[in-house]
Scaffold this active site. Structure first.
Site, PDB file in Angstrom:
ATOM      1  N   GLU A  24     -11.356   3.430   5.684  1.00 54.33           N
ATOM      2  CA  GLU A  24     -10.329   4.360   6.192  1.00 54.33           C
ATOM      3  C   GLU A  24     -11.031   5.218   6.787  1.00 54.33           C
ATOM      4  O   GLU A  24     -10.814   5.497   8.276  1.00 54.33           O
ATOM      5  CB  GLU A  24      -9.658   4.960   5.173  1.00 54.33           C
ATOM      6  CG  GLU A  24      -8.457   5.952   5.570  1.00 54.33           C
ATOM      7  CD  GLU A  24      -7.659   6.319   4.421  1.00 54.33           C
ATOM      8  OE1 GLU A  24      -8.026   6.597   3.430  1.00 54.33           O
ATOM      9  OE2 GLU A  24      -6.620   7.019   4.611  1.00 54.33           O
ATOM     10  N   HIS A  44       0.846  -1.263   0.115  1.00 55.60           N
ATOM     11  CA  HIS A  44       0.002   0.038  -0.182  1.00 55.60           C
ATOM     12  C   HIS A  44       0.856   1.163  -0.039  1.00 55.60           C
ATOM     13  O   HIS A  44       1.149   1.816   1.079  1.00 55.60           O
ATOM     14  CB  HIS A  44      -1.035   0.129   1.229  1.00 55.60           C
ATOM     15  CG  HIS A  44      -2.032   1.046   1.225  1.00 55.60           C
ATOM     16  ND1 HIS A  44      -3.149   0.850   1.894  1.00 55.60           N
ATOM     17  CD2 HIS A  44      -1.868   2.316   0.818  1.00 55.60           C
ATOM     18  CE1 HIS A  44      -3.886   2.168   1.812  1.00 55.60           C
ATOM     19  NE2 HIS A  44      -3.103   3.001   1.120  1.00 55.60           N
ATOM     20  N   HIS A  67       1.417   4.901  -2.394  1.00 58.56           N
ATOM     21  CA  HIS A  67       1.046   5.761  -3.320  1.00 58.56           C
ATOM     22  C   HIS A  67       2.390   6.296  -3.904  1.00 58.56           C
ATOM     23  O   HIS A  67       2.990   7.094  -3.166  1.00 58.56           O
ATOM     24  CB  HIS A  67      -0.114   6.608  -2.806  1.00 58.56           C
ATOM     25  CG  HIS A  67      -1.374   6.313  -2.527  1.00 58.56           C
ATOM     26  ND1 HIS A  67      -2.250   6.046  -3.111  1.00 58.56           N
ATOM     27  CD2 HIS A  67      -1.717   5.716  -1.229  1.00 58.56           C
ATOM     28  CE1 HIS A  67      -3.381   5.302  -2.436  1.00 58.56           C
ATOM     29  NE2 HIS A  67      -2.887   5.323  -1.267  1.00 58.56           N
TER      30      HIS A  67
HETATM   31  N1  HPA Z   1      -6.421   7.464   1.248  1.00 60.21           N
HETATM   32  C1  HPA Z   1      -7.236   7.896   0.116  1.00 60.21           C
HETATM   33  N2  HPA Z   1      -6.884   8.135  -1.157  1.00 60.21           N
HETATM   34  C2  HPA Z   1      -5.208   8.523  -1.277  1.00 60.21           C
HETATM   35  C3  HPA Z   1      -4.691   8.328   0.070  1.00 60.21           C
HETATM   36  C4  HPA Z   1      -5.123   7.631   1.336  1.00 60.21           C
HETATM   37  O1  HPA Z   1      -4.644   7.327   2.148  1.00 60.21           O
HETATM   38  N3  HPA Z   1      -3.270   8.354  -0.421  1.00 60.21           N
HETATM   39  C5  HPA Z   1      -3.390   8.995  -1.463  1.00 60.21           C
HETATM   40  N4  HPA Z   1      -4.700   8.889  -2.146  1.00 60.21           N
HETATM   41 ZN    ZN Z   2      -3.648   4.790   0.579  1.00 59.52          ZN
END
Ligand code: HPA
Ligand code: ZN
Length: 335
Positions: A199, A16, A18
């Site tokens: 989240e 995970h 980005h």
């Molecule tokens: N959550 C949702 N979208 C995102 C995140 C994240 O932690 N990081 C980059 N885009």
């Molecule tokens: Zn993320």
């Protein structure tokens, strides 16, 4: 051996991450200069000071602004290689990297520029540094499903370079069900499927992601614990969660490290992995994420090894790569 050295010594996978969230302020300035882009900050310190967030949207606003310095294929290459070098020093041997093509295409950067730059660095990481990889394309959930479909079409010529589809950006108000048709099409095309869920969103979003999007892994998944039946189901099915402790702290998903749900997740038999999410924004790479949990909960070495093992078995690496890494991990654990 110190705890951080032990953590770094464990062969592990990062599932995970980005890539745009690994853009360090120093590189942001370098690229801004190289591409003649003006930034709303006058120093690296000023950028770091701006990284105070009270929720996911606060962060996303700055994250999308930060990526505006990424223009050329070389920029995406440099960004990705810099991340891989950090990951290597943390003992990462397999990476599955998210990227947000819509965040670039809408700024006029071609899809191929993004994919080719990232992919070229991943190949270099594999050949020179023995880090195997997979590239996962995320749809921005604040945009429409039609936009996601268009992105899937743009990805077609690069099908061999992209192993999976993810879903990120603003969770609340953008439930998984909004993307069920495009996920069904992606599944037909043979992509692996993952999605951010739980989240900031409720356990129902995790349920939707499983039942409507047919995801194979849950990104974050914190709110799953609010639903006992769902928790049991996910634990029994061995579906992994890619948990990101420093992200959870920075985005106020949890208030303190000691209140992180990790021990509850483990006690319920959930297959948890630890990951960095957006390391340059959240104050640490993968080993720092292991460390903050190890310190908060006094985790023993057996638990740290288990977390590393989960990351390898939950990855989309091929069977022989998984076996090699598991063997190395076992040797490390017994040393
Ligand atoms: N959550 C949702 N979208 C995102 C995140 C994240 O932690 N990081 C980059 N885009
Ligand atoms: Zn993320």
């Amino acid at each position: 051996m110190t705890q951080i050295d032990f953590i770094r010594s464990l062969p592990k996978a990062e599932l995970h991450l980005h890539i745009e969230g690994s853009l360090e302020p120093e590189m942001m300035f370098e690229l801004a200069e190289r591409n003649q882009i003006s930034l709303p900050f006058d120093s690296v310190d000023a950028v770091r000071e701006a990284y105070q967030f009270s929720n996911l949207q606060d962060f996303l606003d700055i994250y999308y602004q930060g990526m505006s310095v990424l223009i050329t294929e070389q920029d995406f290459f440099d960004l990705t290689l810099a991340y891989l070098m950090k990951a290597k020093s943390d003992g990462v041997r397999h990476v599955e990297i998210f990227f947000d093509p819509q965040g670039h295409v809408e700024r006029g950067v071609a899809f191929e520029t993004v994919v080719n730059g990232i992919h070229r660095a991943l190949i270099e990481g594999e050949v020179k540094h023995d880090i195997s990889f997979g590239l996962i394309m995320c749809f921005l959930r604040h945009l429409s499903e039609a936009d996601a479909f268009e992105t899937l079409v743009q990805a077609k010529p690069y099908r061999d370079k992209i192993i999976g589809i993810g879903l990120d950006s603003s969770e609340q108000g953008n439930p998984p069900e909004k993307f069920q048709h495009v996920y069904a099409e992606a599944k037909k095309q043979g992509y692996h499927l993952v999605a951010h869920a739980g989240e900031e969103g409720s356990a129902d979003y995790v349920l939707q992601a499983l039942d409507l999007l047919k995801i194979e892994r849950i990104d974050h998944g914190n709110s799953i614990l609010d639903d006992a039946a769902l928790t049991q189901r996910v634990a029994d099915a061995g579906i992994a969660l890619t948990v990101c402790p420093l992200s959870n702290l920075k985005l106020c998903v949890v208030d303190t490290a000691e209140n992180h749900p990790l021990p509850k997740m483990l006690a319920k038999g959930l297959k948890v992995t630890l990951n960095a999410d957006d390391p340059s924004y959240f104050g640490g790479y993968i080993a720092d994420n292991y460390l903050v949990m190890a310190q908060a909960f006094d985790l023993d070495r057996k638990t740290l090894v288990k977390l590393a093992k989960n990351s390898i078995t939950a990855s989309f690496a091929d069977t022989s790569r998984k076996q090699d890494l598991l063997l190395e991990l076992l040797e490390r654990a017994l040393a």
